[in-house]
Every structure is written in structure tokens, then in C-alpha cells.
Design an enzyme around this catalytic site. Structure first.
Site, mmCIF file in Angstrom:
data_model
loop_
_atom_site.group_PDB
_atom_site.id
_atom_site.type_symbol
_atom_site.label_atom_id
_atom_site.label_comp_id
_atom_site.label_asym_id
_atom_site.label_seq_id
_atom_site.Cartn_x
_atom_site.Cartn_y
_atom_site.Cartn_z
ATOM 1 N N HIS A 35 112.548 66.658 174.620
ATOM 2 C CA HIS A 35 112.953 67.310 175.920
ATOM 3 C C HIS A 35 113.227 66.175 176.973
ATOM 4 O O HIS A 35 114.378 66.014 177.768
ATOM 5 C CB HIS A 35 111.910 68.140 176.591
ATOM 6 N N ARG B 42 128.282 72.643 172.022
ATOM 7 C CA ARG B 42 127.214 72.785 171.081
ATOM 8 C C ARG B 42 126.307 73.916 171.631
ATOM 9 O O ARG B 42 125.383 73.546 172.547
ATOM 10 C CB ARG B 42 126.457 71.542 170.878
ATOM 11 N N ARG C 116 131.404 76.109 169.504
ATOM 12 C CA ARG C 116 130.783 76.103 168.211
ATOM 13 C C ARG C 116 129.543 76.973 168.097
ATOM 14 O O ARG C 116 128.467 76.734 168.802
ATOM 15 C CB ARG C 116 130.562 74.630 167.793
ATOM 16 N N GLU D 101 133.599 69.310 157.749
ATOM 17 C CA GLU D 101 132.794 68.303 157.670
ATOM 18 C C GLU D 101 132.236 68.128 156.237
ATOM 19 O O GLU D 101 131.525 67.069 155.874
ATOM 20 C CB GLU D 101 131.611 69.052 158.586
ATOM 21 N N ASN E 4 131.085 62.950 162.134
ATOM 22 C CA ASN E 4 129.682 62.268 161.799
ATOM 23 C C ASN E 4 129.458 62.778 160.220
ATOM 24 O O ASN E 4 128.798 61.991 159.689
ATOM 25 C CB ASN E 4 128.760 62.785 162.936
ATOM 26 N N ASP E 5 129.251 64.142 160.295
ATOM 27 C CA ASP E 5 128.730 64.528 159.074
ATOM 28 C C ASP E 5 129.702 64.525 157.886
ATOM 29 O O ASP E 5 129.394 64.122 156.531
ATOM 30 C CB ASP E 5 128.501 66.200 159.146
ATOM 31 N N ARG F 95 122.694 59.543 157.646
ATOM 32 C CA ARG F 95 122.913 59.277 159.062
ATOM 33 C C ARG F 95 121.700 58.609 159.779
ATOM 34 O O ARG F 95 121.600 57.774 160.641
ATOM 35 C CB ARG F 95 123.391 60.292 159.773
ATOM 36 N N CYS G 259 136.410 65.787 166.581
ATOM 37 C CA CYS G 259 135.391 65.954 167.891
ATOM 38 C C CYS G 259 134.008 65.216 167.648
ATOM 39 O O CYS G 259 133.147 65.349 167.963
ATOM 40 C CB CYS G 259 134.927 67.357 168.046
#
Length: 762
Positions: free
Chosen positions: A376, A483, A519, A618, A641-642, A652, A689
């Protein structure tokens, strides 16, 4: 024995027995004699009270050695001679695990280590507990019996409570110099460098402010348990009221509010509060009771790998600190105002509420010994543009209040007491950053157009309501990736359809007609939800996540799609499914979407004027179905990224592999070229993206290959736009095409040289 600790009964005789034991120990600690003499008397008292033939205290020394410091029952000549490494023998196992151990036949345990100088071979049973302070093991206290005795839970709890007294005795420094256990790296006056994990990027410099160091417990044993219980209840009520007031602040909205409401829920946790009340009932002062439960929580944090559970325990750790402040009346610097003009917070861990209490104009950076990107406090700090470095081992041991610190979030390093040369370099970087920000601000209303007139669409990624003002600030062309999972991660339960409608409607309202791509939930992997405990698995990146969860839990997906359709109120938007491995999965998701659209029409609801459906590329298996995929979608987006993680079989999160493979390499260019070729042939819009779109040099390759739509974090739009506006695409296309078939590990250096030669701003 008449003084033995009684078993727990309905009338609370166990609590009274524990209080009698603590009362005796309090008199012993306050009595005359050396610390060693008092410790010798303490072990005699514990043995008598618990009806044990042996009681021994081991103290942790430098080099993770446990030294026998006092014993009643073992050979006295073993004191200061018997030593065990942490993890060695039963005493070492207790210290290594940080947990109590109770054995009726100790010698049959595989970890039993016989030391002939102690004479303990005649003792069969053993009960031992760690001596904990601030989450660190400082020793072990154990009792033994000749017979095969089964120790009760009440006896274990009593010994754990006694360990609190011993922890304060050891911490006093009369037995072991505290400096002996401090890390030897660094020097109190010389510059030093610590490494950690980047939780939020950026660079900052300022004086160190230690976030609420542990309260010094001046009295462990309560003289009046009923009065202590009343003090505790008053402090709990005051703490909860303070959090309520924070929730009422006018600038607390969106995910800030969700995070704080979750935090407020923890402040009412009956299990956590119950453990503190039990500790007070056993005879501890309110402060000592909170410290005992706080130490247990810290130990649990170290033993749990699940990042979500660790962060929730972190919230409890933070609440314990707040409760201790209310008990002691000591106001933290954030409230008292005694803060430097520019400061860096240093903490073991921190909750979001406490971060928000600090003056955000003066707070420049945050250094944590714990923490993760999904915590958080990291989410809130990122939204406030504060660089954060987590998992900085030994930060509180090596950083002193007032030290000048440099927080380099980009390289995940903390520099302590930097020299003049480093300070000048950081000031230069900060000045250059301010200058770049001024340059980027001037580009806000200018188009992202290359020198030869090609327009590039620059959209922003978002995931929090806090991100939405950046749409106006950067003048992005839209939200290319929203997201939806982030608001779910900061809650304690799954949001209802009504709650989701309010969230999505607010996003579309804020977008003001600009395109928004939602998404669907990309949970799993490193993004865990508390209400899906079965998501814990050994290889989460390649496990049950994203669309796989959605198809196995279709009601979850239906509720989200239902909320999106309702929130649109007739407007257009796009929905994108993540982690698609085969077209059949996409079609299943599309079928669920069709059911929700039919449901809306049957109920005479206003449906979106246009709803585009896309998929993220991905998973490499989808590359072999590109023609089929393009017939089923309105658009595709490359999640670099993935895709790169799976393409190179590179975790990663593994630091050893972080720089082993480069996204600017021939294999990546070949994959991207194949995606471009198929989308051109089928006239399906394509964007990137992932992180590859966020850096100017990598975005340079993308536009050189032919990608004309990029989505990135808001702070990347300015740098990427500056690159685009200084680039002529015609020669760049030829240059990039010639790099696809080289055998180099990386083409990065070639691109950097090309940019220098052609005056491209990177």
C-alpha cells in the site's frame, strides 16, 4: 510445588499465576546485585514456578553464536563455555525459526546436540522459546525435565511472556554490548552505499528522518493489570478515532480512501486486538503487550513468502507502532512538525496512513527495510511521485537521524553521508531533471509528430484514480491501458458490481471522450488478492493468473464486464483480455461478454455505442495463431514485459537475470516484425503498452519498425514525445531493418550511436 503455574481455568487462575511469576521477576530486576547475579536468580525462579529441573538462558553473541549465560540445573561450569551456532542443536533451532519448541522426548529429535560439559543427558523433555525484541532473536530461554513431560500451551505462553522481561534485560547492554551485533559495514562518519529494490523511481536528497523508532519499554511488568487494560482500551479508541479523522480529510479519495478503509478494518481486527489484551491479562504493561504482539508479527513477516500476506502483516506492524504512540503520548515527527526542510524517511516498514501524515512538500524519498511493489505504501508513494527503495537490509542499523541521504530509485541504491562530489552530481541530476520537465511541459500541446510528418499516438497507462489527473497534465491521446486490478488489490474483499460501476464511470467521465482501454483483471503472479488464497503457487508467473482465473471463475469476469457496460452509459470504450495463450481462450471470454451484452439489452439498458474487443500478445504460443487471432479481435496490444519474460525464459523478478537479455536484440525485433506484418495484412490496429514503450531509445526502435501507437506511464510521455519530434522516420526505418539479422547480443549501442549522429533527443 505451591508456586507452580496453574493450568488455564474458567476463573482466570492461569493469568493470575503468570502475573505472580512476572511480579517476582520485576522484584528481581529491580533488586541489588550484578546483572549476572540477577539473571542467575531469574532462572531459579522460572524453574521453580514451572516445576522444571532445569532453566537455562542463552544470549546471542556476534557471529550468530548462542552462549549459555545462566542456568539452574545444568553444570555451572558450562556457563559462558557452551556455545551453539544459530541452527545448531535444539536451542539453535528455536533461535533460527523464532518459534517455541516443546518436546517430551528431546533426545530423539534429529537436531539434538549433546554437549557433555552441560550434563543434560539425563533430561528427557524440553520446552524453549525465543527471546525476541523488535522482531530480532536476542536469545533463547528453555526449561527441561527428567521425565517425558508434555508441556501445556499455557506453560509455553507463560515462558514467552517471561522472555519479554529477558529481552529488555539483554537490550540494556549490561550483558552484551549492543554494538557487537551491529553490521560492521560502513562507518559512522564515512560515506556508505546500500542496495535494495526499486519500488518507485526517481532521485532525491535530504536528511534522514527515522520513522518512529521502537518505543523504549520502561516497565514490562504491570503493577495494576486492570488499570493497564483500561489504558489499552483508551489508546485503541484514540487510535481508531485518529484514523477516522484522516479518512475525513478532503484530499483523501479514490484508492487513497480504499487503502485507508482497509487499514481502518485492520485497526478493528479482533484477533490482533485479542492477542494484545491477553498479553495484558498475563501481567504485562500495555506497552509491553503491544511490543510482544508486534514482535510476533515481525517474525511472521520474515517467515512468509506470499507478498500480499506480508504486506497485510506490515499493516498490523504499522498499527502496533501507532498504538504504542497513543499509549506513550509521544508524537511522531510527522505530527509535531519537527522536520527538516527536505528529508528522507527511513523505516523498517510503513503503512499508507502514516506516509500521508508527513508534509508532502518536504518529504523527498522513502527507504524501507521491508516492502514490495504491491504494498500500500509503495502504491501511494508512486502516485505522489516519491522515489522509494525497499528491502534495504540493515538500513536502520546503519543510518542515523540527520544523516544526509541520496535515494536513487533508478538504480535502487541509497547513499549515506555522500561526499561533496556525489552531492554535486545529484544536484546536477536533479537540476537536469527539472530542466527536462520544463522542456517536456512546453511540448504538452504539441503533436507527437516526426520530422517527416508521421503522427504517433501516445496514450498513458493508469491503474489508480490518482493517475487520472495526468491525462490532462500530459495531454495524452487517451488511456491505452487501464489496469483494473489495482483497485481490487487495495481492498479486503471483492468490490460489488455497484462499486465497480462507480469506479469505471469515473474513469470514463475523467477521460472526457478520449479513448479508454480497460484491461480485465490481470491478477495472479505478483498481484495477489486476499480473497483468493488458492492463488499461492510455486511458479506464479506461469501459473493461474489473468484470463485463466477469469475463465475458471466466470462470475468474476461477468460482474466486471457487467459493470463496464453499465458504466459506459452509451459511450464507447475498449476491453482487452490479458495473458491469452490461445484463440480458444479469447473466444470463451468473448462469449461471456456477449452474454452480458444480451443481458443488458433484455433489461432495456443503454449499451455502449461502440465496444471494441482486443487481446494482449504476451504469451509466445499466440504468435503461432496470429492470422486466426486477427480475425477475432478489433485490436491487439503487445505486452512487452511478459512477452520478453516468456520469450527468453527469464524470470522478471530474478536479479541475476535482470540484465542478461536485452529487449533491444535481434530475436525481439524478429517477433515484433512478425506481429506488425500480420496486423498490417489484416488491418488490425496494434499498439505496445509494456515497458518497452516507456523509454525513448526502445520507443525509437518501435516507431522505426512501424508501431504508431504506444502507451506508457504518464511521466514517460514527455521524453518519448521529445524523441519523436526530433526523429526523421525515413532513414530510421532502413537502419532498424538492417539490424534484424545481425548476430549481436544487443543492438542498443548501435541505436545510441545512431541517435547521436542524427541529433535525436534521448
Amino acid at each position: 510445588m505451591d508456586d507452580a503455574l496453574p493450568a488455564r481455568t474458567e476463573d482466570g487462575s492461569h493469568a493470575r499465576g503468570a502475573r505472580r511469576l512476572l511480579g517476582r521477576l520485576r522484584h528481581l530486576m529491580a533488586g541489588s546485585g550484578t546483572v549476572q547475579e540477577r539473571l542467575d536468580e531469574i532462572v531459579r525462579t522460572i524453574a521453580a514456578t514451572l516445576e522444571a529441573e532445569v532453566c537455562s538462558v542463552y544470549v546471542r553473541r556476534a557471529g550468530d553464536i548462542l552462549e549459555l549465560y545462566a542456568t539452574f540445573g545444568l553444570f555451572p561450569e558450562a556457563v559462558h563455555r557452551t556455545r551453539l551456532r544459530i541452527g545448531e542443536g535444539l536451542i539453535g533451532v528455536i533461535a533460527a525459526s523464532g518459534r517455541a519448541l516443546s518436546l517430551s522426548d528431546a533426545q530423539s529429535h534429529p537436531a539434538f546436540a549433546y554437549r557433555p560439559e552441560t550434563g543434560e543427558e539425563v533430561y528427557q523433555s524440553l520446552m524453549g522459546v525465543p527471546v525476541l525484541r523488535s522482531g530480532q532473536v536476542s536469545g533463547v530461554v528453555a526449561v527441561q525435565n527428567r521425565s517425558q513431560r508434555t508441556y501445556t500451551d499455557e506453560e509455553i505462553e507463560a515462558l514467552e511472556t517471561v522472555a519479554m522481561v529477558l529481552a529488555e534485560l539483554i537490550a540494556g547492554g549490561s550483558l552484551v554490548n549492543p554494538a557487537e551485533l551491529h553490521p560492521t559495514d560502513g562507518n559512522a562518519t564515512l560515506p556508505h552505499r546500500l542496495e535494495g529494490m526499486r519500488l518507485a523511481s526517481g532521485v532525491a536528497i535530504g536528511q534522514a528522518v527515522l520513522h518512529k523508532p521502537d518505543i523504549v519499554i520502561r516497565q514490562v511488568v504491570a503493577e495494576d493489570p486492570e488499570a493497564e487494560a483500561a489504558r489499552l482500551e483508551t489508546a485503541i479508541a484514540d487510535m481508531q478515532l485518529a484514523i477516522d479523522r484522516l479518512l475525513e480529510a478532503p484530499d483523501i479519495d479514490g484508492e487513497h480512501r480504499d487503502i485507508l478503509e482497509t487499514y481502518r478494518m485492520f485497526a478493528e481486527d479482533r484477533g490482533w486486538l485479542g492477542r494484545i489484551r491477553e498479553a495484558v491479562d498475563s501481567g504485562l504493561t500495555a506497552e509491553a503487550a503491544v511490543q510482544k504482539v508486534r514482535g510476533d508479527t515481525r517474525l511472521r513477516m520474515k517467515q512468509i513468502n506470499d507478498p500480499y500476506i506480508r504486506e497485510r502483516l506490515s499493516d498490523l506492524e504499522d498499527l502496533a507502532g501507532r498504538l504504542q504512540n497513543h499509549l506513550s503520548g509521544d508524537m511522531p515527527p510527522s505530527v509535531s512538525g519537527e522536520l527538516p526542510d527536505e528529508f528522507v524517511l527511513v523505516a523498517r516498514t510503513m503503512g499508507p496512513a502514516e506516509l500521508l501524515e508527513y508534509d508532502r512538500r518536504r518529504l523527498k524519498g522513502l527507504v524501507l527495510e521491508e516492502g514490495s511493489p504491491s504494498s500500500h505504501v509503495a502504491i501511494v508513494a508512486h502516485a505522489l511521485d516519491i522515489p522509494v527503495i525497499g528491502r534495504v537490509k540493515g538500513a536502520l542499523d546503519q543510518i542515523q537521524a540527520g544523516d544526509l541521504l541520496v535515494v536513487d530509485g533508478d538504480s535502487a541504491q541509497v547513499m549515506i553521508r555522500p561526499g561533496e562530489d556525489i552531492q554535486q552530481e545529484i544536484e546536477r541530476r536533479l537540476g537536469a531533471r527539472r530542466h527536462r520537465q520544463e522542456v517536456y511541459a512546453k511540448l504538452r500541446d504539441l503533436p507527437a509528430r516526426t520530422l517527416d510528418g508521421t503522427m504517433i499516438t501516445l496514450s498513458m497507462n493508469a491503474g489508480l484514480v490518482l493517475d487520472l489527473p495526468e491525462l490532462e497534465a500530459t495531454n495524452a491521446d487517451g488511456i491505452g491501458l487501464y489496469r483494473t486490478e489495482l483497485p481490487f488489490m487495495v481492498r479486503s474483499d471483492f468490490p460489488s458490481v455497484t462499486e465497480q460501476i462507480g469506479l469505471y464511470k469515473g474513469i470514463l467521465d475523467h477521460a472526457g471522450g478520449k479513448p479508454v482501454v480497460f484491461r480485465t483483471l490481470d491478477i495472479g503472479g505478483d498481484k495477489l488478492l486476499p480473497y483468493l488464497p488458492e492463488m499461492q503457487e510455486e511458479n506464479p508467473a506461469m501459473g493461474w493468473r489473468a484470463i485463466r482465473i477469469a475463465l475458471d471463475r466466470p462470475s468474476m469476469l461477468r460482474h466486471q464486464l457487467r459493470a463496464l457496460i453499465h458504466a459506459a452509459e452509451g459511450r464507447s470504450f475498449s476491453v482487452m483480455f490479458p495473458m491469452v495463450a490461445e484463440v480458444a481462450e479469447l473466444n470463451q471470454a468473448k462469449h461471456i461478454l456477449a452474454l452480458e451484452l444480451q443481458r443488458a439489452r433484455r433489461r432495456d439498458m443503454v449499451v455502449p455505442s461502440e465496444l471494441k474487443v482486443g487481446a494482449m500478445i504476451e504469451v509466445p504460443s499466440l504468435l503461432f495463431q496470429l492470422p486466426t487471432l486477427c480475425r477475432e479481435v478489433d485490436f491487439v496490444s503487445v505486452g512487452s514485459n511478459d512477452l520478453m519474460q516468456f520469450l527468453f525464459a527469464r524470470d522478471r523478478g530474478n536479479p541475476r537475470l535482470a540484465y542478461r537479455y536485452d529487449v533491444l536484440s535481434p530475436p525481439v525485433l524478429a517477433v515484433l516484425a512478425e506481429i506488425l506484418e500480420m496486423t498490417r495484412r489484416t488491418q488490425v490496429p496494434v499498439s505496445v503498452c509494456g515497458g518497452m514503450a516507456a523509454l525513448p531509445i526502445e520507443a525509437l526502435v518501435l516507431i522505426g519498425m512501424g508501431f504508431h501507437s504506444l502507451s506508457m506511464p504518464p511521466n514517460a510521455i514527455g521524453p518519448v514525445k521529445a524523441m519523436i519530434r526530433s526523429t526523421d522516420l525515413r532513414p530510421l526505418r532502413h537502419f532498424v531493418a538492417g539490424l534484424r539479422h545481425v548476430a549481436d547480443h544487443s543492438i542498443r549501442s548501435k541505436l545510441q550511436q545512431y541517435a547521436r549522429d542524427h541529433g535525436i533527443v534521448l
